[in-house]
Structure formats: C-alpha cells, structure tokens
Design a protein around this motif. Structure first.
Motif, PDB file in Angstrom:
ATOM      1  N   GLN A   1       0.829  -1.209   0.000  1.00 41.22           N
ATOM      2  CA  GLN A   1       0.000   0.000   0.000  1.00 41.22           C
ATOM      3  C   GLN A   1       0.864   1.260   0.000  1.00 41.22           C
ATOM      4  O   GLN A   1       1.912   1.316   0.641  1.00 41.22           O
ATOM      5  CB  GLN A   1      -0.903  -0.009   1.234  1.00 41.22           C
ATOM      6  N   THR A   2       0.403   2.257  -0.716  1.00 43.40           N
ATOM      7  CA  THR A   2       1.084   3.551  -0.712  1.00 43.40           C
ATOM      8  C   THR A   2       0.253   4.550   0.071  1.00 43.40           C
ATOM      9  O   THR A   2      -0.950   4.373   0.283  1.00 43.40           O
ATOM     10  CB  THR A   2       1.285   4.067  -2.144  1.00 43.40           C
ATOM     11  N   PHE A   3       0.905   5.618   0.513  1.00 40.69           N
ATOM     12  CA  PHE A   3       0.256   6.655   1.295  1.00 40.69           C
ATOM     13  C   PHE A   3       0.613   8.013   0.704  1.00 40.69           C
ATOM     14  O   PHE A   3       1.670   8.181   0.084  1.00 40.69           O
ATOM     15  CB  PHE A   3       0.720   6.606   2.760  1.00 40.69           C
ATOM     16  N   SER A   4      -0.246   8.979   0.929  1.00 39.12           N
ATOM     17  CA  SER A   4       0.051  10.359   0.521  1.00 39.12           C
ATOM     18  C   SER A   4      -0.868  11.283   1.293  1.00 39.12           C
ATOM     19  O   SER A   4      -1.965  10.888   1.702  1.00 39.12           O
ATOM     20  CB  SER A   4      -0.170  10.552  -0.989  1.00 39.12           C
ATOM     21  N   ILE A   5      -0.429  12.499   1.515  1.00 36.89           N
ATOM     22  CA  ILE A   5      -1.261  13.463   2.239  1.00 36.89           C
ATOM     23  C   ILE A   5      -2.492  13.773   1.390  1.00 36.89           C
ATOM     24  O   ILE A   5      -2.380  14.262   0.272  1.00 36.89           O
ATOM     25  CB  ILE A   5      -0.480  14.748   2.547  1.00 36.89           C
TER      26      ILE A   5
ATOM     27  N   GLY B   1       1.238   8.726  16.075  1.00 36.90           N
ATOM     28  CA  GLY B   1       2.522   8.261  15.560  1.00 36.90           C
ATOM     29  C   GLY B   1       2.391   7.093  14.596  1.00 36.90           C
ATOM     30  O   GLY B   1       1.415   6.326  14.641  1.00 36.90           O
ATOM     31  N   PRO B   2       3.375   6.910  13.721  1.00 44.04           N
ATOM     32  CA  PRO B   2       3.276   5.897  12.666  1.00 44.04           C
ATOM     33  C   PRO B   2       3.259   4.462  13.166  1.00 44.04           C
ATOM     34  O   PRO B   2       2.587   3.610  12.591  1.00 44.04           O
ATOM     35  CB  PRO B   2       4.517   6.168  11.803  1.00 44.04           C
ATOM     36  N   ILE B   3       3.995   4.181  14.239  1.00 42.96           N
ATOM     37  CA  ILE B   3       4.058   2.793  14.707  1.00 42.96           C
ATOM     38  C   ILE B   3       2.739   2.407  15.371  1.00 42.96           C
ATOM     39  O   ILE B   3       2.198   1.323  15.140  1.00 42.96           O
ATOM     40  CB  ILE B   3       5.244   2.571  15.671  1.00 42.96           C
ATOM     41  N   THR B   4       2.210   3.306  16.186  1.00 43.86           N
ATOM     42  CA  THR B   4       0.900   3.036  16.787  1.00 43.86           C
ATOM     43  C   THR B   4      -0.173   2.919  15.712  1.00 43.86           C
ATOM     44  O   THR B   4      -1.056   2.055  15.786  1.00 43.86           O
ATOM     45  CB  THR B   4       0.531   4.144  17.788  1.00 43.86           C
ATOM     46  N   TYR B   5      -0.094   3.767  14.685  1.00 41.08           N
ATOM     47  CA  TYR B   5      -1.083   3.704  13.608  1.00 41.08           C
ATOM     48  C   TYR B   5      -1.067   2.329  12.932  1.00 41.08           C
ATOM     49  O   TYR B   5      -2.126   1.721  12.713  1.00 41.08           O
ATOM     50  CB  TYR B   5      -0.827   4.806  12.581  1.00 41.08           C
TER      51      TYR B   5
ATOM     52  N   VAL C   1       5.799  10.027   4.148  1.00 41.73           N
ATOM     53  CA  VAL C   1       4.592  10.851   4.309  1.00 41.73           C
ATOM     54  C   VAL C   1       4.610  11.535   5.667  1.00 41.73           C
ATOM     55  O   VAL C   1       4.260  12.716   5.793  1.00 41.73           O
ATOM     56  CB  VAL C   1       3.323   9.997   4.126  1.00 41.73           C
ATOM     57  N   TYR C   2       5.049  10.828   6.701  1.00 41.83           N
ATOM     58  CA  TYR C   2       5.180  11.455   8.014  1.00 41.83           C
ATOM     59  C   TYR C   2       6.237  12.561   7.994  1.00 41.83           C
ATOM     60  O   TYR C   2       6.068  13.614   8.628  1.00 41.83           O
ATOM     61  CB  TYR C   2       5.512  10.404   9.085  1.00 41.83           C
ATOM     62  N   GLN C   3       7.311  12.329   7.272  1.00 40.24           N
ATOM     63  CA  GLN C   3       8.316  13.396   7.141  1.00 40.24           C
ATOM     64  C   GLN C   3       7.697  14.642   6.519  1.00 40.24           C
ATOM     65  O   GLN C   3       7.949  15.767   6.969  1.00 40.24           O
ATOM     66  CB  GLN C   3       9.480  12.912   6.264  1.00 40.24           C
ATOM     67  N   GLU C   4       6.883  14.428   5.511  1.00 41.73           N
ATOM     68  CA  GLU C   4       6.240  15.560   4.840  1.00 41.73           C
ATOM     69  C   GLU C   4       5.261  16.263   5.772  1.00 41.73           C
ATOM     70  O   GLU C   4       5.187  17.503   5.799  1.00 41.73           O
ATOM     71  CB  GLU C   4       5.516  15.061   3.587  1.00 41.73           C
TER      72      GLU C   4
END
Length: 757
Positions: free
Chosen positions: A134-138, A163-167, A190-193
C-alpha cells in the motif's frame, strides 16, 4: 527553561453535545455541509479559548475529529479502503463518514470499516485497513487548516498527531496476509512531509502520540521505532507522548530516539522517578502527566506538588500536564446544577482540569504549596462523608464464598434441561435487548424525570410500548423475545440510577464513537440494591406472550468499566459490590417467572491491563464477579451474556470461565473473522454470532445473512448456534429494524430447511 504546562487533547463534542447534534442533522439532510463545518469551527474556537483562559501554555490542535481521530489519521494519510473511494478520486467529509458508516450521499451502501476499542477505554476507533504494498500520501488537510485557524486567532499551538508505529499497530491487513511493518518504507516519507508542513507554519513543538509504548512489545516492533524515528529529525521539536500505563519496560529503546521530549502518565503508570530521571536524556523535556484524564475527581494537587518539586530539584526541563487526552472526560462541571455542593466539590471535568494544571504550575513556580490548600481540602472531605461507607456492604463482601461463584451442575446437563423447558427450534432467533428509542420515548422519560407526569401515567405509556414491541416480535416470528428497554436511557446509567452509591450528571457526556455519547454514572460510595429494578417490566412483558421473554441486565464488569470510579477502593472490591447487587435482581427475576436472563459484559476485554503479564490477575477477579451475579440460579434458568467490538481471541479462556449458557457476540462488521478462531478453539456452550451490523444504516439482505450463517455453521455445531444482530437496536429506526429482522428470520428459516432436509 521555566516550567511549562499543556494538555494532550480536549473533548471535541461540546458541553451540550453540539457536535453530535450537528453530525446527525447533517446525516439526515437537515443542515448543509457548510453549516456543519461552521459548527466544528465554533467548537474549536470555544475549546481553544477555554485553554487560553486557564493559562495553558499551548492550545492543542489536531484533537478535533468529525468521527474519530484514528479515522482522521487514515484520511490524512490517504488510507481510503477501495470500496469507499469516490469514482473521481476526491476525498472529502462524506468520504470520512462513508468509511465510518457505510453510507453517504449518492453512493451505494457498502460495509462500514471495522470498529473496536481504543486500548482499555470505552472509546471506539475505526480500524485502519492495510493491503500489501500500500502507498500513502497526504490527502486530507484538516489538520493543517486547523493549525492555520488557531494561529490566525493568535494562539500558541502544539499540534497532535498519531505516531506511525501506533497507527500500524491499530490496523488490520486485508486480502493477503503480510507484516504491517513492511509498510513503513511507504509511510515514513509521508510522516516526514507532515512534520515539515507543520514546521513551515512556524510551529516548534509537535506532540506525536505513541501509546503502544505502554504495551509489552516484541523486539521487531521496538526496532521499528528506532528505524522510523531516525528519519524524523528537523528544526521542529518532537514530544513523544505515552499514556494509559507505564513505559519503564521500553525506556531503553525510547531514550535512543531522536526526539526532544517525553510525556509519561504518572497517574496510571508505576515509576521509580529517580530511575526515570536518570534514564531520560538531560536535555529532553520531561512532561509529567499528573492530572487524571480518565476520571472526574479533583486531583490531590498537594501530593503532586511534592512529587514534581522533587523532580525540579534535579531536572531543568519539566512540563506539567494531564495523564492523557481529556477526550475521556465530560467538558465542564459548571453546567451541573443538580449535584449537591458536597459532592460537586469532589469533581473536576475537562475545563476544571485545565484550571488544576494552571494552579499546580503556579504553586510550583512560586514554590508555594499553600496556593493548593483550598482546592485539595475539598477533595479530602470525601473520606468522611456519610455517602461513602456502608458497613453492611463491606460485611457482605467478606462473606463471599467459592460456592457463590459456580453453577450447581455443568452446562451439558443444564442445556438438556433448558431445551425441554423452552422447546426452541434449531437456530433460535433473538435480539440483543433494546429496540428503537424514538423521540416520543425520550420525551416520556424526560417528562417523568422532570415530574411533569406521575408514575402511573409514565408506567401506562411504557407498557404501551412494551405491548407494541412484543406484538412486533411475534409478527416477525422471533423465538425469544425482549421487552425493548424503553424505560432505560443507557445500559449503565439506568442501573446506576437504581443502585445506591452512584451519583449522576445532567451534562457529563463523553464520546464513545462518532455521534454516540454516553453519560457515565459516578461511583462515590459503597454499592447496593434496595428494591427491584427490572422485574415488574419483564413480568408484564411475559404476561403478553407464550414465547419466552429474555431479561437484560448490565454486568458488573461493564458497570464498573463504564462508570467513573471512586479512587479509594480497589476495582475488584467495587466490582464485587455491584455483582452482589445484581445477584439480588437476578433472583427476583427468576422468582418472577423469567428464566432467560442476559447479563451483558461488553467491557470484559476492554478492562484488561495493557501489559499481558497482568492479565491473569484481572481476569480472575472479573470472571468471578460475573459468576457471583449469575451462579445462584436454577438449572433451567438460561444465562446469556453479550459482548461486542473487541478482540475476543485474547480472552477466550476467560469467556469460557464465565460459564454462560449462551454468548452473543459481534462478528458481522468483521466478516465473521472471529469465527475462524473457533476452528482452533472449541467453545463448549451455545453462541450467537451477530449476523448484521446494527451500527450501520445498511439493511442486510436475506442472502447476505444466509451466507454468514453458512460460514458460522462451519465452525459452530448447528445445535449450539443462535441467530441475532450484533448489538442492541436502540440507535436504529423502526423501518430499518423491521426490515433487517424480517430478513434475519427468513434467512434463518431457509437455513433450517437446508439443514433439516
């Protein structure tokens, strides 16, 4: 840096449930999307203003959500299930509601996303769905718009993101099974962005919530933290936020992360503060969560003053905060006009908790504990109030014997006796208890509560509704009937109102999910029952039909879990008090001729400690409390229990220990995924897997229900299988309810023919 303060989140529903009313008005086309958005903005402005007036150093942004903050995160990340995507690929507010409810304007009804409990709370979140590669984007920019709103009004902002790990931990894989952590390579950029976009708005501190750090994580998940956070370095400052329990077992991993601060929950976590201080890097902010975000009692500010003052002697960078988001608290105690002054002086809601944080901060800055005297002393009056202690209840608790917790004969013997008693067909049909709660019924209860009508008039009207629902169920040809629960406002509040030891609010609403709010009762003293609660209503219902009528009680663990608890007794003692009170009610129901009694325990899984090493102790006393309630009945009396929206696999041994004759559970929303577990685990008693999701307005078809039943028969012997909805029907309307139940009965008859031929 001087001591600062903050909160982790504010209730989003509004002090008068404005968000709920706006959501439901929008869904029913009574207001436009623009009007809905305006109400959301007004609520955020009110909440930021309250925080500013309480001299909280940052206003929290990103805690507002139109349904659920985990779903908002999915929207932000562009994680939209394929069945919920618009043809034109646009993502808007209706997309969010489509995921949550399975219905949206100009869209065909589809399965809503799965919903489950947020850790060990009564809040529900929409479970993220993940597919391989799966890909992600804002995609959903609500967070950035809200930051702009707060900045435009001049507020100092601390955004909050999940946070990404909990997500990833909170989600489930769909289709081909794979390791969710494989998605980090697509999620991290995506989180960096997101972090960069926030910082570009002039934001220094960003709160990043990782509550799974309270869990006992495997090395693989801990390494995922180190990998992910190594990419999150920039000019922004990250406050890594944990809550609901201690994180000392994961500190060696946490202190390696390139963050700038750590928030710990001192209310629910057990910490050696000297060791905590030594391990946490000296240059980090250490945020201490000392104001309880999950209960309504005033905090013992003098106690916390001494704890934090000691920390300030050895550490420069300390913040004062709440244990967790105030999402789990009512909004404002000042709205309450009908609680006695004595009792009201013990309480603190979200607005008051902001004041507590400010008051404690001022005392610490001035090193003057006397500032806290008046506030703390009001709390201490609870210790000697005549509303608290009852020696007869304490004596009864001490007399509980092992024989009070076991049925007289095993299930296999009881089952044969019960089959002869009730003469039910193969695949008996029933409902979970409640039927639609119309505005007329709510007005009737309110008129009686406000003394606009007397009990005789109230009773006559309630009985009309009971007659109608019995007649409707007979027309639908259900096998085991219910009385509809028209006299009940909420499954916990109603019983609390009829037991001693509880007090109630008028506006103490807390969000459970979406537009669903509950008003938890508050346990202030020893719990006991002095008169019958449900018996007369059930006897009346049974007098109207030859079919068996099932009584519904809310179980002791659920009443415990869904109430605000007194903090001066262990949970298990309070739970046993409730169990003894309910046992008296079970006895009266049985004496009144009611021999099918459902004792709902949807909160059994929710009450588990976050650390698995502590599960056995909890499950031992929790199942014992249920059996205290249910075990002193005749062998022919059939005990049911109901559970919904949790991971039952984790507690199946405990569910067996309940020794209920029949358990009804939620499975429809998760495509009966749970039933596959029964291939390995042979549940010994009878079971009713829900065949349609009552939390969605979608009407299940006959073929859909037949398909679910065909699946269920693969894993559960048909002679031990019941047919029922996932949950109670109070939130549905009558048209939906009749159509769905009609289809359920027809599908069941079809399955009987197939299996009798």
């Amino acid at each position: 840096m001087p001591i600062m303060n903050h909160i982790l989140g504010f209730p989003r529903i509004g002090s008068q449930r404005e968000l709920k009313q706006a959501q439901e008005s929008y869904w029913s086309n009574q207001i436009s999307r623009e009007q809905l958005l305006k109400i959301g903005l007004d609520l955020r402005l009110q909440h930021w203003k309250k925080q500013k007036e309480s001299e909280i150093d940052f206003v929290c942004v990103g805690d507002f959500s139109w349904y659920d903050h985990v779903l908002s995160t999915s929207m932000l990340l562009g994680n939209i299930p394929e069945r919920h995507k618009n043809v034109n690929k646009c993502v808007d507010l209706d997309t969010l509601f489509y995921i949550a409810r399975g219905i949206a304007p100009n869209r065909k009804p589809v399965a809503a996303a799965e919903m489950t409990k947020w850790f060990n709370t009564n809040y529900h979140y929409i479970v993220p769905e993940f597919v391989q590669d799966q890909t992600f984007s804002i995609t959903w920019c609500q967070l950035f718009h809200e930051i702009d709103e707060a900045l435009n009004y001049g507020y100092k902002v601390k955004p909050v993101i999940l946070g990404p790990i909990t997500y990833l931990w909170l989600g489930k894989t769909k289709g081909k099974d794979f390791n969710r952590l494989d998605l980090l390579r697509n999620l991290i950029p995506v989180y960096q962005e997101i972090l960069s976009k926030i910082h570009e708005k002039g934001i220094d501190w960003i709160q990043i919530d990782e509550p799974i750090l309270s869990l006992e994580l495997s090395d693989e998940w801990l390494k995922a933290f180190e990998l992910s956070y190594s990419f999150f370095s920039g000019n922004y400052k990250l406050l890594l936020t944990t809550f609901f329990d201690g994180i000392e077992h994961n500190l060696k991993t946490i202190v390696k992360l390139p963050v700038d601060g750590l928030h710990v929950d001192l209310v629910h976590g057990k910490y050696n503060l000297v060791e905590l201080n030594n391990l946490v890097p000296e240059h980090w902010i250490l945020s201490l969560g000392v104001i309880n975000g999950r209960n309504i009692w005033k905090s013992d500010l003098k106690y916390w003053f001494n704890i934090i003052r000691t920390m300030l002697m050895v550490r420069k960078h300390v913040w004062v905060g709440a244990s967790c988001s105030f999402l789990h608290c009512p909004v404002d105690l000042n709205s309450e006009k009908n609680i006695s002054i004595e009792v009201k002086n013990w309480f603190s809601f979200a607005v008051q908790k902001c004041y507590e944080i400010n008051l404690l901060t001022k005392a610490l800055k001035s090193d003057n504990v006397s500032i806290l005297e008046e506030w703390s002393n009001l709390l201490y009056t609870h210790n000697y109030s005549n509303q608290v202690n009852n020696p007869f209840v304490r004596s009864a608790i001490n007399k509980i014997h092992k024989s009070d917790t076991v049925r007289s004969v095993p299930y296999v013997i009881r089952a044969n006796l019960q089959k002869r008693k009730f003469g039910l067909p193969l695949l008996p049909t029933t409902t979970i208890g409640s039927f639609p709660q119309t505005n007329d019924i709510r007005k009737l209860r309110l008129d009686y509560k406000n003394k606009n009508i007397n009990f005789d008039d109230y009773s006559a009207e309630i009985k009309k509704h009971i007659r109608n629902v019995i007649s409707t169920q007979e027309e639908l040809e259900l096998d085991v009937l219910v009385h509809g629960e028209f006299e009940r406002n909420d499954m916990v509040e109603y019983f609390g109102e009829h037991l001693h030891g509880f007090v109630f609010t008028d506006f103490g609403w807390v969000q459970s999910y979406g537009s669903r709010c509950v008003k938890p009762p508050i346990i202030v003293g020893d719990v006991y029952r002095s008169k019958k609660i449900t018996t007369e209503w059930l006897q009346y219902a049974q007098s109207l039909t030859k079919k068996p009528v099932k009584a519904m009680l809310t179980g002791p663990v659920t009443i415990l879990s869904w109430s605000f608890l007194r903090e001066d007794l262990p949970k298990q003692i309070i739970c046993n008090q409730i169990a003894l009170a309910l046992r008296d009610e079970v006895s009266d129901l049985e004496s009144g001729g009611i021999h099918i009694i459902q004792i709902d325990e949807p909160a059994l899984r929710e009450g588990l400690p976050l650390k698995k090493s502590e599960w056995n102790e909890y499950l031992s006393w929790a199942t014992k409390s249920f059996r205290i309630t249910s075990s002193k009945v005749q062998d022919i009396t059939q005990i049911h229990t109901h559970m919904c929206y949790c991971e039952f696999q984790d507690i199946m041994d405990a569910i067996v220990e309940l020794d209920a004759d029949v358990i009804t559970i939620e499975t429809a929303r998760s495509d009966m995924e749970l039933l596959r577990f029964f291939k390995k685990f042979k549940y010994p008693n009878e079971i009713g897997p829900g065949v349609y999701d009552i939390h969605s307005p979608n009407i299940p078809t006959i073929s859909e229900i037949e398909s679910l039943l065909s699946e269920a028969i693969k894993y559960i012997p048909i002679d031990r299988l019941w047919v029922n909805p996932d949950c109670g029907l109070k939130t549905r309307n009558w048209e939906e309810t009749k159509l769905a139940l009609k289809n359920m009965v027809i599908a069941t008859k079809n399955m009987r023919k197939k299996n009798n031929s």
